[in-house]
Design an enzyme around this catalytic site. Structure first.
Site, short mmCIF file in Angstrom:
data_model
loop_
_atom_site.label_atom_id
_atom_site.label_comp_id
_atom_site.label_asym_id
_atom_site.label_seq_id
_atom_site.Cartn_x
_atom_site.Cartn_y
_atom_site.Cartn_z
CE LYS A 244 -2.43 -1.57 3.53
NZ LYS A 244 -2.45 -3.18 3.45
CB THR A 245 3.78 2.26 1.99
OG1 THR A 245 3.13 1.69 3.16
CG2 THR A 245 4.55 3.60 2.33
CG ASP B 20 0.41 2.56 6.95
OD1 ASP B 20 -0.61 1.96 6.60
OD2 ASP B 20 1.37 1.94 7.24
CB THR C 284 -4.98 -4.13 8.05
OG1 THR C 284 -4.86 -3.36 9.43
CG2 THR C 284 -3.47 -3.84 7.64
NE ARG D 105 5.91 -5.13 5.12
CZ ARG D 105 4.97 -4.34 5.46
NH1 ARG D 105 4.14 -4.87 6.59
NH2 ARG D 105 4.43 -3.22 5.36
#
Ligand code: ADE
Length: 355
Positions: free
Chosen positions: A82-83, A127, A176, A235
């Site tokens: 997302k980032t 975030d 999330t 990740r």
């Protein structure tokens, strides 16, 4: 401020042309690992193809109109990019991005300060936006909708409201837990997208790209072996590349082959579904102590010594998606697939017919 480092900047000086020795003193190198392997444009961003196509159109339209992009909300499990995607959007729009997270915006002056520091067209990335407090949310509403801040001055009878204009900006929120966002906040996002888990092929591409940046020698089969155990999450894939590379360097000649990857991941106790010891402990607990469930999340958390948020945000999304766990109104239940995966022969009576 740009968060995206140039791919070429990343090869550690001591590592150029050599095997990837990550020295303990290279703390900066380790800390910046995630930032530096982040893709900086749509071409190097692997996966999420449907989302990328929609975003490209929104960006092209915003550029044609010479207006900032609509506010965007990205939701989905952690580690899916997302980032990274927010950084790519900023790069494609040719604007700067300011990155923060909701827990850092505790006091009104935190959010006011960051909004007032924005320049025209800039992107503000928040975030964990579901954790924004009510006051911060109320400040954001007019800022998102009409680009102004409502400031109050004075006390009781002499209180005055001041409207402070803000430059037009784009807010990108990431969460999330989209369900925990308040309705009014969610309604202020023009574009809302869910990020999906990655396929094995996509993860193998991510792994090969990362290995290339880190100068790690890896075969296609080696990349797939890591991809299979990465829980659909880049990740995790990128972390495992580093761990497997350590093993390859110490126990072999530095090259990651399928065999080297499998041996290394076995030592790390990551099984062929990508489950780690916490995931297995959670499933085993429900099977052995609660006959397969249902059992409440608080009970599970206390029994395996993890906090509820970690279980909900980190463990569960993949276990649910992999069909190993089910969420019911009365608590969590494991599926027959979990019994099979963990090699249990006896199912609880109600599930015996499902095999
Ligand atoms: N690293 C992390 N996420 C990535 C992605 N989606 N594409 C390429 N590299 C990545």
């Amino acid at each position: 401020m740009s968060i995206i480092a140039d791919d070429n900047d990343f090869i550690h000086p001591e590592k150029k042309g050599k095997n990837p020795v990550i020295k303990p003193e290279s703390i900066e190198y380790d800390k910046n690992f995630e930032n530096c392997i982040r893709p900086k444009n749509f071409d190097s961003y692997i996966g999420q193809s449907a989302l990328k196509e929609t975003l490209k159109i929104s960006i092209a339209a915003a550029k044609k109109r010479e207006l900032p992009l609509d506010h965007l909300l990205f939701y989905g499990p952690p580690g899916l990019g997302k980032t990274t995607l927010a950084g790519v959007i900023a790069e494609q729009m040719g604007v700067d991005i300011k990155i923060t997270s909701a827990p850092a915006l505790e006091r009104p002056r935190d959010i006011i300060g960051i909004l007032m520091s924005l320049k025209g067209g800039e992107i503000l990335f928040i975030d964990e936006i579901h954790r924004l407090n009510k006051v911060a949310e109320e400040i954001l509403y007019p800022a998102m909708e009409d680009f102004f801040l409502d400031m109050t001055t004075g006390k009781s009878q002499t209180v005055k409201t001041l409207r402070v204009p803000l430059p037009k900006f784009t807010l990108i929120g990431a969460t999330t837990k989209a369900g925990e966002l308040s309705g009014p906040l969610r309604d202020r996002f023009g574009i809302i997208h869910r990020l999906e888990f990655y396929t094995e092929d996509e993860l193998a591409q991510v792994i090969t790209r990362t290995a290339g940046i880190l100068n790690i020698d890896i075969t296609e089969e080696g990349a797939h072996a890591i991809a299979k155990r990465s829980r659909g999450t880049p990740r995790i894939a990128n972390r495992l590349v580093k761990r497997v590379s350590d093993y390859a360097l110490v126990k072999h000649d530095g090259k990651i082959t399928e065999d080297v990857a499998n041996k290394s991941l076995d030592i790390l106790k990551i099984d062929n579904f990508g489950l780690d010891s916490t995931d297995r402990a959670l499933l085993k607990l429900i099977i052995e102590k609660y006959d397969g469930g249902p059992v409440g999340i608080e009970t599970i958390a206390a029994a395996i010594g993890e906090d509820v948020r970690t279980i909900e945000d980190v463990c569960e999304p993949y276990l649910l998606q992999a069909g190993l766990l089910q969420r019911t109104p009365r608590g969590r239940k494991v599926s027959p697939a979990a019994y099979r995966h963990l090699h249990y022969k006896n199912l609880p009576p109600e599930q015996q017919g499902l095999f």
